[in-house]
Design a protein around this motif. Structure first.
Motif, short mmCIF file in Angstrom:
data_model
loop_
_atom_site.label_atom_id
_atom_site.label_comp_id
_atom_site.label_asym_id
_atom_site.label_seq_id
_atom_site.Cartn_x
_atom_site.Cartn_y
_atom_site.Cartn_z
N ALA A 1 8.99 1.34 2.13
CA ALA A 1 8.97 -0.13 1.73
C ALA A 1 8.62 -1.74 2.17
CB ALA A 1 10.74 -0.49 1.03
N ALA A 2 9.53 -1.17 3.63
CA ALA A 2 8.80 -2.35 4.60
C ALA A 2 7.11 -2.58 4.32
CB ALA A 2 9.61 -2.61 5.94
N MET A 3 6.65 -1.27 4.75
CA MET A 3 5.37 -1.12 4.77
C MET A 3 4.52 -1.14 4.22
SD MET A 3 5.96 2.45 7.19
CE MET A 3 3.75 2.17 8.11
N GLY A 4 4.96 -2.06 2.53
CA GLY A 4 3.96 -1.69 1.63
C GLY A 4 4.85 -0.61 0.47
N ARG B 1 10.37 -9.63 3.26
CA ARG B 1 9.85 -10.15 3.84
C ARG B 1 10.54 -10.78 3.70
NH1 ARG B 1 6.83 -12.79 -0.12
NH2 ARG B 1 7.78 -12.29 -2.05
N MET B 2 11.81 -11.45 3.86
CA MET B 2 12.63 -12.08 4.89
C MET B 2 12.80 -11.69 6.03
SD MET B 2 14.21 -13.23 0.95
CE MET B 2 14.44 -14.95 1.40
N ARG B 3 13.56 -12.97 6.99
CA ARG B 3 14.41 -11.81 7.70
C ARG B 3 15.60 -12.97 8.45
NH1 ARG B 3 11.76 -9.39 8.02
NH2 ARG B 3 9.90 -9.08 8.75
N ALA C 1 9.18 -6.57 -12.49
CA ALA C 1 8.84 -8.01 -11.55
C ALA C 1 9.97 -8.05 -9.91
CB ALA C 1 9.86 -9.10 -12.01
N ARG C 2 10.49 -7.21 -9.66
CA ARG C 2 11.25 -6.60 -8.40
C ARG C 2 10.34 -5.96 -7.82
NH1 ARG C 2 16.49 -3.24 -7.74
NH2 ARG C 2 15.58 -1.40 -8.27
N ALA C 3 9.69 -5.03 -8.30
CA ALA C 3 8.92 -4.47 -6.88
C ALA C 3 7.75 -5.09 -6.79
CB ALA C 3 8.44 -3.22 -7.77
N LEU C 4 7.26 -6.19 -7.75
CA LEU C 4 5.79 -7.03 -7.45
C LEU C 4 7.18 -7.62 -6.17
CD1 LEU C 4 3.94 -7.39 -10.41
CD2 LEU C 4 3.17 -6.34 -8.77
N ALA C 5 8.00 -8.20 -6.37
CA ALA C 5 8.63 -9.00 -4.74
C ALA C 5 8.20 -8.86 -3.70
CB ALA C 5 9.87 -9.85 -5.28
N MET C 6 8.35 -7.39 -4.01
CA MET C 6 8.13 -6.62 -1.99
C MET C 6 6.65 -7.31 -1.89
SD MET C 6 9.75 -3.29 -2.73
CE MET C 6 8.85 -2.87 -1.27
N ARG C 7 5.81 -7.78 -2.62
CA ARG C 7 3.98 -7.92 -2.42
C ARG C 7 4.02 -6.05 -2.02
NH1 ARG C 7 3.63 -13.22 0.10
NH2 ARG C 7 3.32 -14.85 -1.41
N PRO C 8 3.89 -5.19 -3.26
CA PRO C 8 3.10 -4.04 -2.35
C PRO C 8 1.87 -3.82 -1.53
CG PRO C 8 4.26 -3.64 -4.68
CD PRO C 8 4.33 -5.49 -4.10
#
Lengths: 270, 347
Positions: free
Chosen positions: A76-79, A106-108, A164-171
């Motif tokens: 997921a983190a890889m997009g 995307r947050m730290r 929307a949730r999936a897009l917020a990941m900017r995949p």
């Protein structure tokens, strides 16, 4: 340019072969659909790509990197973003919190700065909030429900919140598992438009599983057909529609005219 | 939904108290906490100190069980770890009490992470059993590691001092424990405004979709155990200072169940629930005893007769909450608030 490549997936549960030597490639910036009758292995394929199932054989490559051994959260983190067939939102939370969770990777902020909520943690929260408002809520037209609990929303809107949730990941690659299942015609048209916009405005590659033939044939660049865990066809929508094996898989006989009529009818509907 | 509180920035919309009314009430609450010691007698101050210790521990457990969904019956044992850390430091090192408290938090955090390891594999009832096992192991250590804990004889702790003031009585101890409780509650509330808190709730609601969103489940589960046990450690440290002596009997499994009941009665997954639950669970037995005292002149042999009744009433109240208000006292509070928001209009 291939962004996602599945090479020879074989997956079995006990004696049941869910997938047998399935390969497919997804071109960057395309909409690729996987279709097939119930039990063909479409969701198994999705779960294998996103890392829930570990296929006994085969490899999966994401933007040129072999991710076969990478666990699901890392993928997921890889997009690699995805939605589920039966909506998998967090029902007790508001729309806002659900979508913010999409931006998690995307947050730290760590636990310490989170508890003090100063400096970086605060800036990051506000920045992500602003991004979501601007990019996601406006785009999907859900800004009026941002404070509603997800459980109180109608089905069609819930599907949109999940997108929307999936897009917020900017995949880089967005996997949609039956995005229009159970929707009425109007909702289907909206969703089809959103999927096209995701591809065109966001430049996100879409890989979807869908039963609605009309929509698949209308918006896909490439279609793969699964049956009994095997890939029986792959190509442009027109090629797939003309493939006798596909017609047989769907109807159990080579009744071409009925299928053509059905396809035409559904396309008209969607 | 509330209207009439427009915001100009997202930062303002994300703040802890979103309306001026909320700030005013918070100010009134702080003011009454400051004024309280000048009006209450020693017994009621004692009760508030005890409530605060219970609130800290219950908040920790609520983060773990209410928000993250990891059922734990080890909270009392974790408090024990904090209490013994303070006791040992008090007797063997001349560190200031603030250091001792933080050390109690730190040591308990480490123990909590280790006790939380089974959560990576099991959940629900199985995890509850695993935490019971952890609390029995800790109990065993409290009894048998004599060189540190002095076994069943127990261990005494000197009251803490700061700037020459000795916090040896509820009336002074109040000024120590109440501010820390307020701060720890705000820290906990802040946590759920950020990605960390959201990840906890996501794990509780649907762990599979949490991992699709890139949430590292093992990391966040252990983080939740760490935070919960840090709170338990601080609460345990205060407990040791407050009572001045501890022994292995101070932290029985029953106390863990007490905290679990507190957050269920108060409201799982709300900060307010931890407060209300801890207040309810600490005060109700006292109020019931008060009731017995009132009945004393009228009923022959009241205390002997009514003491068992008191325990039963307490139990029935808890069962009643589970049946009629499963979302706890926090939900009742929310309903009252909603009523006054709309008053005098009806919805």
């Amino acid at each position: 340019m291939t962004i996602l490549e599945v090479d020879g997936f074989s997956l079995s549960f006990g004696g049941v072969h869910a997938l047998r030597d399935v390969s497919l490639t997804v071109a960057e910036g395309s909409i690729t659909a996987v279709i097939g009758p119930n039990g063909a292995g479409k969701t198994s394929l999705f779960n294998s790509i996103s890392g829930f199932y570990r296929p006994q054989k085969g490899r999966v490559t994401l933007s040129g990197q072999d991710v076969t051994r990478v666990p699901a959260p890392r993928r997921a983190a890889m997009g690699l973003g995805r939605t589920f067939q039966n909506i998998a939102l967090f029902r007790g939370m508001t729309v806002m919190d659900n979508v913010k969770l999409g931006a998690h990777v995307r947050m730290r902020t760590g636990p310490m700065s989170a508890m003090f909520y100063m400096g970086r943690a605060r800036r990051e929260e506000v920045r992500v909030r602003a991004e979501i408002e601007r990019e996601v809520f406006d785009f999907l037209e859900i800004d009026h429900i941002r404070r509603s609990p997800v459980a109180s929303l109608p089905y069609g809107l819930q599907k949109r919140v999940e997108l929307a949730r999936a897009l917020a990941m900017r995949p880089k690659v967005l996997m949609l598992d039956e995005p229009v299942a159970g929707m009425n015609r109007e909702e289907k048209e909206d969703m089809a438009r959103f999927i096209l916009d995701v591809k065109e405005q966001w430049g996100v590659t879409v890989l979807m599983v869908e039963h609605d033939m009309g929509m698949v044939m209308d918006i896909s660049d490439r279609v793969y057909v699964l049956n009994f865990g095997q890939r029986i066809a792959g190509g442009t929508p027109a090629e797939v529609q003309a493939n006798p094996e596909v017609i047989e898989a769907y109807l159990g006989a080579d009744d071409m005219t009925t299928l053509r009529e059905r396809l035409r009818g559904e396309r008209g509907a969607a | 939904m509330r209207i009439g509180s427009p915001k100009e920035t997202y930062a303002a919309d994300e703040s802890l108290f979103r309306t001026r009314t909320q700030w005013v009430w918070f100010g009134i609450l702080l003011l009454s906490l400051v004024l309280y010691p000048f009006m209450a007698n020693l017994y009621w101050l004692y009760l508030v100190c005890l409530i605060c210790i219970n609130i800290i521990s219950a908040t920790g457990l609520n983060i773990l069980t209410g928000y993250t969904g990891q059922v734990s019956l080890g909270q009392a044992a974790f408090m024990g770890v904090g209490a013994y850390t303070v006791a040992w430091l008090d007797n063997n090192a001349s560190t200031p009490f603030i250091m001792n408290l933080l050390a109690a938090g730190a040591v308990t955090t480490v123990v909590g992470i280790i006790a939380g390891l089974p959560s990576l594999r099991v959940k629900g009832l199985y995890l509850a059993i695993a935490t019971i096992a952890a609390s029995f192991i800790l109990q065993f250590i409290f009894i048998n590691w004599e060189s540190v804990t002095r076994g069943t004889r127990g261990i005494n702790i000197e009251p803490p001092t700061l700037f020459g003031v000795e916090f040896d009585n509820p009336d002074t101890f109040y000024w120590l424990v109440v501010p820390v409780t307020v701060v720890m509650l705000i820290l906990a509330a802040n946590l759920f405004r950020t990605r960390v808190g959201r990840a906890f709730i996501a794990i509780r609601d649907r762990d599979i979709s949490a991992s699709v969103l890139g949430i590292n489940l093992p990391l966040y589960k252990l983080m939740s155990f760490a935070i919960a046990s840090f709170y338990a450690g601080i609460a345990g440290g205060f407990y040791a200072y407050f009572y001045g002596s501890i022994n292995p009997e101070s932290f029985p499994l029953l106390l863990s169940i007490f905290f679990l009941a507190a957050i269920i009665v108060g409201g799982l997954g709300t900060i307010l629930g931890s407060i209300l639950g801890a207040v309810f669970m600490t005060l109700t037995p006292e109020l019931l005893r008060y009731g017995v005292d009132v009945l004393e002149p009228f009923v022959h042999d009241a205390s002997a007769l009514l003491s068992p009744v008191r325990t039963m009433v307490f139990g029935l109240l808890i069962v009643g909450f589970l049946l009629f208000e499963p979302h706890g006292l926090a939900e009742i509070w929310r309903r009252i608030r909603r009523f006054f928001h709309l008053w005098p209009f009806r919805n």
